[in-house]
Design a protein around this motif. Sequence first.
Motif, PDB file in Angstrom:
ATOM      1  N   GLY A  84       0.790  -1.217   0.000  1.00 22.91           N
ATOM      2  CA  GLY A  84       0.000   0.000   0.000  1.00 22.91           C
ATOM      3  C   GLY A  84       0.826   1.272   0.000  1.00 22.91           C
ATOM      4  O   GLY A  84       0.333   2.351   0.344  1.00 22.91           O
ATOM      5  N   VAL A  85       2.078   1.160  -0.393  1.00 19.76           N
ATOM      6  CA  VAL A  85       2.960   2.328  -0.443  1.00 19.76           C
ATOM      7  C   VAL A  85       2.534   3.244  -1.584  1.00 19.76           C
ATOM      8  O   VAL A  85       2.179   2.797  -2.674  1.00 19.76           O
ATOM      9  CB  VAL A  85       4.426   1.881  -0.631  1.00 19.76           C
ATOM     10  N   LYS A  86       2.583   4.529  -1.338  1.00 20.61           N
ATOM     11  CA  LYS A  86       2.194   5.512  -2.339  1.00 20.61           C
ATOM     12  C   LYS A  86       3.232   5.572  -3.453  1.00 20.61           C
ATOM     13  O   LYS A  86       4.429   5.717  -3.205  1.00 20.61           O
ATOM     14  CB  LYS A  86       2.047   6.896  -1.700  1.00 20.61           C
ATOM     15  N   LEU A  87       2.743   5.485  -4.701  1.00 20.33           N
ATOM     16  CA  LEU A  87       3.609   5.554  -5.866  1.00 20.33           C
ATOM     17  C   LEU A  87       3.286   6.785  -6.695  1.00 20.33           C
ATOM     18  O   LEU A  87       2.145   7.236  -6.739  1.00 20.33           O
ATOM     19  CB  LEU A  87       3.451   4.313  -6.749  1.00 20.33           C
ATOM     20  N   ALA A  88       4.305   7.305  -7.366  1.00 24.73           N
ATOM     21  CA  ALA A  88       4.084   8.377  -8.325  1.00 24.73           C
ATOM     22  C   ALA A  88       3.457   7.801  -9.589  1.00 24.73           C
ATOM     23  O   ALA A  88       3.333   6.579  -9.742  1.00 24.73           O
ATOM     24  CB  ALA A  88       5.407   9.058  -8.648  1.00 24.73           C
ATOM     25  N   GLU A  89       3.042   8.676 -10.501  1.00 28.07           N
ATOM     26  CA  GLU A  89       2.414   8.213 -11.739  1.00 28.07           C
ATOM     27  C   GLU A  89       3.340   7.302 -12.532  1.00 28.07           C
ATOM     28  O   GLU A  89       2.876   6.407 -13.238  1.00 28.07           O
ATOM     29  CB  GLU A  89       1.994   9.409 -12.598  1.00 28.07           C
ATOM     30  N   ASN A  90       4.645   7.528 -12.429  1.00 30.75           N
ATOM     31  CA  ASN A  90       5.600   6.693 -13.159  1.00 30.75           C
ATOM     32  C   ASN A  90       6.042   5.466 -12.355  1.00 30.75           C
ATOM     33  O   ASN A  90       7.008   4.806 -12.713  1.00 30.75           O
ATOM     34  CB  ASN A  90       6.820   7.511 -13.573  1.00 30.75           C
ATOM     35  N   ARG A  91       5.331   5.198 -11.250  1.00 30.53           N
ATOM     36  CA  ARG A  91       5.513   4.021 -10.404  1.00 30.53           C
ATOM     37  C   ARG A  91       6.758   4.082  -9.521  1.00 30.53           C
ATOM     38  O   ARG A  91       7.087   3.116  -8.841  1.00 30.53           O
ATOM     39  CB  ARG A  91       5.499   2.709 -11.212  1.00 30.53           C
ATOM     40  N   THR A 136       8.369   5.946   3.606  1.00 32.52           N
ATOM     41  CA  THR A 136       7.193   6.049   2.753  1.00 32.52           C
ATOM     42  C   THR A 136       5.975   6.409   3.592  1.00 32.52           C
ATOM     43  O   THR A 136       6.076   6.643   4.803  1.00 32.52           O
ATOM     44  CB  THR A 136       6.942   4.719   2.027  1.00 32.52           C
ATOM     45  N   ASN A 137       4.818   6.420   2.966  1.00 37.20           N
ATOM     46  CA  ASN A 137       3.581   6.695   3.702  1.00 37.20           C
ATOM     47  C   ASN A 137       3.208   5.557   4.647  1.00 37.20           C
ATOM     48  O   ASN A 137       2.388   5.725   5.543  1.00 37.20           O
ATOM     49  CB  ASN A 137       2.427   6.947   2.730  1.00 37.20           C
ATOM     50  N   ILE A 138       3.798   4.390   4.443  1.00 35.71           N
ATOM     51  CA  ILE A 138       3.586   3.260   5.360  1.00 35.71           C
ATOM     52  C   ILE A 138       4.692   3.286   6.408  1.00 35.71           C
ATOM     53  O   ILE A 138       5.876   3.182   6.076  1.00 35.71           O
ATOM     54  CB  ILE A 138       3.609   1.916   4.604  1.00 35.71           C
ATOM     55  N   GLN A 139       4.313   3.459   7.653  1.00 37.29           N
ATOM     56  CA  GLN A 139       5.300   3.572   8.720  1.00 37.29           C
ATOM     57  C   GLN A 139       6.252   2.390   8.728  1.00 37.29           C
ATOM     58  O   GLN A 139       5.837   1.229   8.595  1.00 37.29           O
ATOM     59  CB  GLN A 139       4.602   3.675  10.080  1.00 37.29           C
TER      60      GLN A 139
END
Length: 300
Positions: free
Chosen positions: A242-249, A260-263
Amino acid sequence: MYTYDCIIVGGGMAGLQAAIQLGRYQHKVLVIDGGHGRSTLCRSYHNILGYPSGVSGDELRLIGKKQAVDLGILFETAMAIHAEKQNGQFIIETDLNKRHAAKRLLLATGIMDTIPPFANLFPCLGISVYVCPDCDGYEVKEKKTVVIGNGNVGANMALTLTYWTKEIIYINHGGEDVDENLLNRLKVQNIPYINNRIVEVESQESQLKSYVLEGDVRIETNKSFLAFGGNKVKSDLASQLGVKLAENRHIDTDSRTKETNIQHVFAAGDVAVHSEQVTIAMGEGSQAAIWIHKSLLEEN
């Protein structure tokens, strides 16, 4: 199942630098790496402090791994294929049907360039054939250079290299259409545009000699750049968590901590910033390791 302080997925430059830093903190760390990363392809990096004559990716990896092992870091040659979080720990499953647990996870999985499958190209990478103008544009200074690529990506690479040389040819091996404005810019820069497929690459050891095109046309050159686009960003494990990715992955991280957004999930190197620079990957690996250490201290 033994629980490590940290699992690092990826044994390239970012992963190894992080492992060394965490080893110096005396943390229990496992590095999982398949041995087929991007850094294994480059036969010589020329823009790294301390190596003015160049150093291969394999040599850097060998030196780094030995340094990490001497600090107590463990390595497993395998591909991490699944990641999940259970009871506050991260579980990594490999293609060897092994499962490992850790309190922290660092993703240093990198990217992989799109390289046409000509066997004679691979020994030349980093010596006479290049992929990154920021790394190796200097190597083609005032030299005849052939760009092989696909569509607009290759055209843009050819235009970028005019900073270093005016003797450039662009072979559109991939065959996608090139935008009219780019074709006009190629003409203005006197860059020949050849819309034809390569059938053979001729080289001697690590030195490129020529490209043979359909119709038995031979383009001789000692220097070349590849520009096909569509590089594989290895962020599948991040997606599973569930880590946040940019549009280019690429993986989005905090610029200071590399978290990342996941602690407790961190990312470093090409998979995160898309800088495609060894030195930056090393710095990010060390940066992530420092903050992984800080976060572990908070639990004690």
